[in-house]
Design an enzyme around this catalytic site. Structure first.
Site, PDB file in Angstrom:
ATOM      1  CB  SER A  33      -0.946   0.002   1.205  1.00 41.81           C
ATOM      2  OG  SER A  33      -0.216  -0.039   2.413  1.00 41.81           O
ATOM      3  CB  CYS A  34       4.441   1.850   0.724  1.00 44.38           C
ATOM      4  SG  CYS A  34       4.456   1.514   2.493  1.00 44.38           S
ATOM      5  CB  VAL A  35       3.148   5.580  -3.135  1.00 44.02           C
ATOM      6  CG1 VAL A  35       3.554   6.268  -4.412  1.00 44.02           C
ATOM      7  CG2 VAL A  35       1.670   5.220  -3.189  1.00 44.02           C
TER       8      VAL A  35
END
Length: 165
Positions: A33-35
């Protein structure tokens, strides 16, 4: 007791950012879910990448610039310019922001990944850095490799082989 795996020079953990020159490579394993935001200038072959955890810090100030979209993009741009990049030549590639956990499909609501994507794109727009490629969303993790020799970003998932953008 297991020892934590040691990181190579270009590997980023969650919340970190790094700006380097060619021929370096920057790597993020297990991007969910990190970018990841990769910013690059082809001229001097300088660029940086951040493993962004959250859209913005809870307060106005933070010591963890790479952790938040609002601070990571500004820090990468500033450090890239310090190393010889030209603001007008900087380009960005964004990936990640997956929906990693089950949710009720009958209740529309943004996920952490959705919020991270939105904040990263907004921060890039505010920094006047054009996004030239993206691979965001989905329901799968990614491994990301940024090559500062040529500005390519290689994205690999469990479901597909490597894809270069």
């Amino acid at each position: 007791m297991t020892r934590p795996r040691s990181l190579r020079a270009g590997e980023l953990r969650a919340g970190e950012l790094r700006v380097l020159e060619a021929p370096a490579r920057l790597v993020i394993h297990g991007l969910g879910s990190c970018v990841s935001v990769f910013v690059y200038d082809h001229g001097p072959r300088v660029g940086g990448m951040a493993h962004i955890l959250l859209p913005g810090p809870p307060g106005k100030a933070t010591d963890h610039l790479g952790r938040y979209a609002t601070t990571a993009v500004a820090a990468i741009v500033e450090e890239s310019i310090r190393l010889g990049a030209r603001r007008s030549a900087l380009l960005a590639k964004v990936t990640g922001g997956s929906r990693m956990f089950p949710f009720d499909p009958g209740v529309p609501r943004p996920t952490v990944g959705d919020k991270n994507i939105e904040a990263a794109l907004q921060a890039l727009a505010e920094a006047r850095v054009a996004v030239v490629a993206s691979d965001v969303g989905g329901e799968h993790g990614r491994t990301v490799v940024a090559d500062l020799s040529d500005g390519t970003l290689t994205i690999t998932t469990v479901r597909s082989g490597p894809r270069v953008v």
